[in-house]
Design a protein around this motif. Structure first.
Motif, PDB file in Angstrom:
ATOM      1  N   PHE A 108     -35.194 122.905 101.638  1.00 10.82           N
ATOM      2  CA  PHE A 108     -35.306 123.968 102.624  1.00 10.82           C
ATOM      3  C   PHE A 108     -34.099 123.932 103.572  1.00 10.82           C
ATOM      4  O   PHE A 108     -33.327 124.862 103.624  1.00 10.82           O
ATOM      5  N   LEU A 109     -33.924 122.829 104.263  1.00 12.82           N
ATOM      6  CA  LEU A 109     -32.768 122.691 105.144  1.00 12.82           C
ATOM      7  C   LEU A 109     -31.577 122.114 104.378  1.00 12.82           C
ATOM      8  O   LEU A 109     -30.468 122.623 104.449  1.00 12.82           O
ATOM      9  N   ASN A 110     -31.825 121.036 103.664  1.00 10.34           N
ATOM     10  CA  ASN A 110     -30.813 120.440 102.796  1.00 10.34           C
ATOM     11  C   ASN A 110     -31.119 120.896 101.376  1.00 10.34           C
ATOM     12  O   ASN A 110     -32.169 120.562 100.840  1.00 10.34           O
ATOM     13  N   ILE A 111     -30.222 121.641 100.788  1.00 11.07           N
ATOM     14  CA  ILE A 111     -30.468 122.220  99.470  1.00 11.07           C
ATOM     15  C   ILE A 111     -29.655 121.484  98.415  1.00 11.07           C
ATOM     16  O   ILE A 111     -28.461 121.231  98.599  1.00 11.07           O
ATOM     17  N   LYS A 112     -30.325 121.141  97.315  1.00  6.97           N
ATOM     18  CA  LYS A 112     -29.658 120.535  96.166  1.00  6.97           C
ATOM     19  C   LYS A 112     -29.763 121.531  95.010  1.00  6.97           C
ATOM     20  O   LYS A 112     -30.864 121.954  94.656  1.00  6.97           O
ATOM     21  N   ALA A 113     -28.630 121.896  94.444  1.00 12.98           N
ATOM     22  CA  ALA A 113     -28.600 122.866  93.344  1.00 12.98           C
ATOM     23  C   ALA A 113     -28.043 122.192  92.098  1.00 12.98           C
ATOM     24  O   ALA A 113     -26.947 121.636  92.126  1.00 12.98           O
ATOM     25  N   ASP A 114     -28.813 122.218  91.026  1.00  7.01           N
ATOM     26  CA  ASP A 114     -28.396 121.679  89.732  1.00  7.01           C
ATOM     27  C   ASP A 114     -28.354 122.811  88.731  1.00  7.01           C
ATOM     28  O   ASP A 114     -29.090 123.796  88.848  1.00  7.01           O
ATOM     29  N   GLU A 115     -27.507 122.647  87.704  1.00  6.11           N
ATOM     30  CA  GLU A 115     -27.490 123.618  86.618  1.00  6.11           C
ATOM     31  C   GLU A 115     -27.155 122.908  85.323  1.00  6.11           C
ATOM     32  O   GLU A 115     -26.440 121.905  85.304  1.00  6.11           O
ATOM     33  N   VAL A 116     -27.722 123.417  84.252  1.00  4.89           N
ATOM     34  CA  VAL A 116     -27.467 122.902  82.913  1.00  4.89           C
ATOM     35  C   VAL A 116     -26.926 124.052  82.081  1.00  4.89           C
ATOM     36  O   VAL A 116     -27.515 125.135  82.054  1.00  4.89           O
ATOM     37  N   LEU A 117     -25.795 123.817  81.428  1.00  4.23           N
ATOM     38  CA  LEU A 117     -25.257 124.816  80.505  1.00  4.23           C
ATOM     39  C   LEU A 117     -26.147 124.849  79.267  1.00  4.23           C
ATOM     40  O   LEU A 117     -26.461 123.802  78.695  1.00  4.23           O
ATOM     41  N   LEU A 118     -26.563 126.033  78.858  1.00  3.01           N
ATOM     42  CA  LEU A 118     -27.544 126.143  77.776  1.00  3.01           C
ATOM     43  C   LEU A 118     -27.050 125.582  76.447  1.00  3.01           C
ATOM     44  O   LEU A 118     -27.836 125.058  75.668  1.00  3.01           O
ATOM     45  N   TYR A 119     -25.755 125.673  76.180  1.00  3.06           N
ATOM     46  CA  TYR A 119     -25.278 125.157  74.902  1.00  3.06           C
ATOM     47  C   TYR A 119     -25.389 123.629  74.830  1.00  3.06           C
ATOM     48  O   TYR A 119     -25.324 123.045  73.759  1.00  3.06           O
ATOM     49  N   ARG A 120     -25.604 122.971  75.974  1.00  4.87           N
ATOM     50  CA  ARG A 120     -25.761 121.516  75.993  1.00  4.87           C
ATOM     51  C   ARG A 120     -27.209 121.061  75.815  1.00  4.87           C
ATOM     52  O   ARG A 120     -27.480 119.873  75.720  1.00  4.87           O
ATOM     53  N   LYS A 129     -25.409 128.580  71.702  1.00  8.05           N
ATOM     54  CA  LYS A 129     -24.777 127.741  70.682  1.00  8.05           C
ATOM     55  C   LYS A 129     -24.090 128.591  69.625  1.00  8.05           C
ATOM     56  O   LYS A 129     -22.990 128.259  69.177  1.00  8.05           O
ATOM     57  N   ASN A 130     -24.723 129.685  69.226  1.00  8.26           N
ATOM     58  CA  ASN A 130     -24.101 130.581  68.250  1.00  8.26           C
ATOM     59  C   ASN A 130     -22.839 131.221  68.814  1.00  8.26           C
ATOM     60  O   ASN A 130     -21.843 131.360  68.111  1.00  8.26           O
ATOM     61  N   ASP A 131     -22.883 131.622  70.074  1.00  5.66           N
ATOM     62  CA  ASP A 131     -21.715 132.222  70.709  1.00  5.66           C
ATOM     63  C   ASP A 131     -20.537 131.256  70.755  1.00  5.66           C
ATOM     64  O   ASP A 131     -19.391 131.658  70.639  1.00  5.66           O
ATOM     65  N   ARG A 132     -20.827 129.990  70.924  1.00  5.95           N
ATOM     66  CA  ARG A 132     -19.773 128.977  70.969  1.00  5.95           C
ATOM     67  C   ARG A 132     -19.508 128.375  69.592  1.00  5.95           C
ATOM     68  O   ARG A 132     -18.696 127.465  69.464  1.00  5.95           O
ATOM     69  N   ARG A 133     -20.245 128.839  68.604  1.00  9.15           N
ATOM     70  CA  ARG A 133     -20.124 128.359  67.222  1.00  9.15           C
ATOM     71  C   ARG A 133     -20.349 126.850  67.131  1.00  9.15           C
ATOM     72  O   ARG A 133     -19.627 126.144  66.442  1.00  9.15           O
ATOM     73  N   LEU A 134     -21.359 126.387  67.847  1.00 10.00           N
ATOM     74  CA  LEU A 134     -21.700 124.968  67.834  1.00 10.00           C
ATOM     75  C   LEU A 134     -22.855 124.729  66.885  1.00 10.00           C
ATOM     76  O   LEU A 134     -23.830 125.465  66.870  1.00 10.00           O
TER      77      LEU A 134
END
Length: 138
Positions: free
Chosen positions: A37-49, A104-109
């Motif tokens: 709320f006051l201190n915000i932590k933002a994480d993200e994961v790339l979908l191809y991973r 994954k298909n877009d990155r050809r992985l």
């Protein structure tokens, strides 16, 4: 800079109601988790991973119509991300799965699982894969 278009949004729920400061969002190529709320932590994961998805729904979660989607990724900073107590967890898991496959298909992985002897080195596994490349196909 264009704003991010989200395909899905939800909050962590308590007793089925979105009464928390944990927000989940899914875009075309990333999964976001923001807490605080006051201190915000933002994480993200790339979908191809993303390597694997897991769904858990306890009895208490079933009563309130929520569940937990566990995201396992090859991301070094966030190898495991739980989307806790989200509404319609089966649909959320399927949506994430579809977007992961598209990314994954877009990155050809493609991920290859190599079955080799336990304790075999990485180089031995690569040599084993090269062996199949040299063999003629029927």
């Amino acid at each position: 800079m264009e704003p991010i278009e989200y395909l899905w949004k939800d909050r962590k729920r308590h007793l089925g109601m979105p009464l928390s400061f944990t927000r989940y969002r899914l875009s075309e190529d990333r999964l976001f988790c923001e807490t605080g709320f006051l201190n915000i932590k933002a994480d993200e994961v790339l979908l191809y991973r993303v390597r694997d998805l897991e769904l858990t729904i306890s009895l208490g979660q079933r009563i309130f119509g929520v569940g937990t989607v566990c995201v396992h990724s090859s991301d070094q900073s966030i190898p495991h991300l739980d989307l806790k107590n989200v509404k319609h967890p089966r649909e959320v898991k399927e949506l994430i799965h579809q977007k992961v496959e598209k990314a994954k298909n877009d990155r050809r992985l493609r991920s290859m699982e190599v079955m080799s002897n336990a304790g075999a080195s990485h180089q031995e596994a690569l040599d084993e894969m090269d062996q199949f490349d040299d063999e003629p196909m029927d």
